[in-house]
Structures are given as C-alpha cells and as structure tokens.
Design a protein around this motif. Structure first.
Motif, PDB file in Angstrom:
ATOM      1  N   ARG A  31      79.971  28.673  48.918  1.00  0.00           N
ATOM      2  CA  ARG A  31      79.783  27.228  48.792  1.00  0.00           C
ATOM      3  C   ARG A  31      78.296  26.878  48.869  1.00  0.00           C
ATOM      4  N   PRO A  97      86.112  22.030  47.648  1.00  0.00           N
ATOM      5  CA  PRO A  97      85.663  22.202  49.036  1.00  0.00           C
ATOM      6  C   PRO A  97      86.032  23.566  49.602  1.00  0.00           C
ATOM      7  N   GLN A 152      89.764  13.452  40.962  1.00  0.00           N
ATOM      8  CA  GLN A 152      88.811  14.557  41.110  1.00  0.00           C
ATOM      9  C   GLN A 152      89.195  15.714  40.175  1.00  0.00           C
ATOM     10  N   ALA A 262      87.346  25.877  57.289  1.00  0.00           N
ATOM     11  CA  ALA A 262      87.314  24.418  57.186  1.00  0.00           C
ATOM     12  C   ALA A 262      86.516  23.801  58.329  1.00  0.00           C
ATOM     13  N   ALA A 265      82.906  24.365  57.674  1.00  0.00           N
ATOM     14  CA  ALA A 265      82.415  23.521  56.583  1.00  0.00           C
ATOM     15  C   ALA A 265      82.171  22.090  57.056  1.00  0.00           C
ATOM     16  N   VAL A 266      82.985  21.603  57.976  1.00  0.00           N
ATOM     17  CA  VAL A 266      82.800  20.259  58.520  1.00  0.00           C
ATOM     18  C   VAL A 266      81.445  20.160  59.221  1.00  0.00           C
ATOM     19  N   PHE A 269      78.454  21.578  56.111  1.00  0.00           N
ATOM     20  CA  PHE A 269      78.310  20.778  54.895  1.00  0.00           C
ATOM     21  C   PHE A 269      78.753  19.336  55.067  1.00  0.00           C
ATOM     22  N   ASP A 270      79.211  18.993  56.271  1.00  0.00           N
ATOM     23  CA  ASP A 270      79.700  17.645  56.536  1.00  0.00           C
ATOM     24  C   ASP A 270      80.862  17.289  55.607  1.00  0.00           C
ATOM     25  N   GLU A 271      81.690  18.290  55.274  1.00  0.00           N
ATOM     26  CA  GLU A 271      82.859  18.047  54.449  1.00  0.00           C
ATOM     27  C   GLU A 271      83.928  17.325  55.271  1.00  0.00           C
ATOM     28  N   SER A 272      84.588  16.364  54.633  1.00  0.00           N
ATOM     29  CA  SER A 272      85.645  15.641  55.330  1.00  0.00           C
ATOM     30  C   SER A 272      86.951  16.399  55.218  1.00  0.00           C
ATOM     31  N   THR A 277      94.652  17.159  53.119  1.00  0.00           N
ATOM     32  CA  THR A 277      94.092  18.515  53.093  1.00  0.00           C
ATOM     33  C   THR A 277      94.542  19.315  54.296  1.00  0.00           C
TER      34      THR A 277
END
Length: 311
Positions: A31, A97, A152, A262, A265-266, A269-272, A277
């Motif tokens: 990623r 993501p 998306q 996951a 990544a939060v 990358f500040d992924e929600s 999900t």
C-alpha cells in the motif's frame, strides 16, 4: 514430556505471531508503494532477488528432486506465488484499502482451495467447510456491495485484482501440497522464476524500474519488509509454526492477518474502518477459521499426485 510439549507449542505460537506481523506488514508495504516513487517493478526486485539468492543456495542439494517434479506443479508454484501473484496483489492494493486486500487474499484462500480440491480432485466438502465458505461468500458480497453503493469503481477494480491474486495463491497452495517439495525448494522456484520473468516484462513495457533514483529510505524500508521479512523470514517462521502447531491451527491463525493489517493501516495511513468493512472482514475471518481446519487432500490423492510423472 508435558512441559516440553507446552514449550514447543509456545514457540510455535511465537513463530506464528511473527508470521502474522510480517504478513500484515507485507500488505502495508504494498500500500505504501503507491505513495512512493518506487514502481511495482522496483518492489518486485526487492521482494524476489534476496529470496532467489538465499533459497537458491539452500535448495542446491534438492536440485534433482526439483527437476523430477512434474512441470505442471512447478508452473503452479512459479505463477501462483511468484511474479504474476505479486503484480496482481500490488496493483490491487494501489486501488483498494489495506483491510480489503488483507481480507480478500488470505481470507478468500480457503474458498478457492476448496473449490479446486473439489472440482479437480473430487474431494467431498464437509458441512463445516460449507458453512465457512458461505460466510466467506457473504463477506465478499458486503465488500462489493459497499464499493458499488459508494460509487468507488476504482476500489471495485482493486477487489477484482485481489480476488484473482487469491485464486493464484490457491493454485500455489495446491501445487506445493501435491509436489512434495519443501518450503525452501518452493521458495527458490517462485523467486528465481520471478527474477527471470522481470526482464521479459520490462522489454515488453509491462513493468518499469526507478530503483536507482528512488530515495534511499524507501528502498531500505521495502527491502526489509518485502525482501528480508516477507521473502525470507516468513517462510521459515511459518514452516516452524506448522511443525509445532500443525497445518490446521497455523492456517486458522493466519486468517487473523486482515485484523492486524487493518489496525496498522488505521494508524499508518489513517484509513477509516467502516462498519460494513469491519463486518465483511469479520465474516471472512470466521469463515476462514471454519474452512481452514479441514482443507486437505486425501493422503492417497497426495501420494498419487506427488509421484514424478511426465508432464
């Protein structure tokens, strides 16, 4: 004796914990490559060249066994977990993501392995495996529905690539199982074949290289994660975990990869992590836990398929 058994199990769990962290970091690294000047070809070089050197040397005593293995099994290993798999996973994670990739590749694996085993080898699917596969199907449906409802389409394309990568890895799993080759020999086959294929794809214009002009920090980061950790260490740690915990428990524990990835990544990358999900990821993990414990070909099938044959 009981004390020794507990110690062996503890060492196996520690090895599996290390493996899970490396697998999760593998997805994080892919990623992160999308935000780096490094191309997918550069990451592939860093991923396969160190493994080709290490496993190539270690597998030299097994050269005759590798040559005697049916070519269709060697092809399944080389394509299934080699460069084609890597390109599918890397490009998929540039569109979707980390949680999606970490769920769809290892999480969907039991579904594809079961399908291949049932269709190609006429293996019966038990009720508990059917339950696991059903949960995995529901999880995939939630991922796809979420992407379509939110418009998306790019993420949906990434899901397609990730599902194809998982199917590719399933063929690698079957190929390794019926070939009778060791993880080191398998690692040598997939890594060396990838190194040989990279120049071919470069001349065809399918991959590009930017390694020499990329920042040193990026090169070192991906070399450590892809080349050393995922490419070399994880092969040993996962093999050690299997020898101490058994294949079923190790495969089941492996389905926790998306949870770890996951959460990483939060933070990174500040992924929600939406409710949809999280639910889809949970269903896939539970489904993989249900299915992984019994995904194995009959011993008689393994012995017959593992015999060297003329391809």
């Amino acid at each position: 004796m009981e004390c020794i058994a507990k110690k062996e199990k503890l060492l196996g769990l520690l090895a599996m914990a290390a493996t899970l962290l490396i697998w999760a970091s593998f997805f994080i690294s892919l990623r992160a490559s999308g935000q780096s000047p490094l191309t997918v070809g550069d990451i592939a070089l860093l991923r396969f060249v160190p493994a080709a050197l290490v496993f190539g040397i270690l597998s030299l005593p097994k050269t005759k066994q590798i040559k005697a293995t049916a070519k269709r099994y060697l092809l399944a290993i080389a394509i299934g977990a080699g460069l084609p798999f890597f390109l599918l996973a890397a490009n998929g994670l540039r569109l979707a993501p980390v949680a999606d990739g970490a769920s769809l590749i290892p999480g969907i694996l039991p579904l594809f392995v079961s399908s291949i085993a049932a269709y190609c080898y006429r293996e019966k699917i038990s009720n508990i495996r059917k339950l696991g596969i059903s949960l995995i199907f529901i999880g995939i449906g939630l991922f796809i529905t979420h992407s379509l409802s939110s418009g998306q389409h790019q993420v949906l394309q990434g899901h397609g690539l990730l599902l194809t990568a998982s199917f590719s890895w399933a063929w690698y799993t079957i190929g390794m199982r019926v070939s009778g080759l060791s993880p080191i020999a398998g690692g040598a086959i997939l890594a060396i074949s990838a190194c040989l294929l990279l120049p071919v794809l470069y001349t065809m214009g399918w991959v590009e290289f930017n390694l020499m002009s990329a920042p040193t920090n990026d090169v070192i980061f991906h070399l450590c994660i892809q080349g050393i950790a995922a490419g070399i260490i994880a092969n040993f740690s996962y093999g050690y975990a299997i020898s101490r915990l058994g294949a079923e428990m190790s495969a089941a524990l492996g389905s926790f990869t998306p949870v770890i990835a996951a959460l990483m990544a939060v933070v990174i990358f500040d992924e929600s992590l939406t409710l949809t999900t999280a639910t889809a990821m949970g269903l896939i993990v539970i489904g993989a836990l249900s299915a992984s414990e019994i995904i194995k070909l009959r011993p008689t099938i393994i012995r017959s398929l593992a015999k060297p044959t003329n391809p």
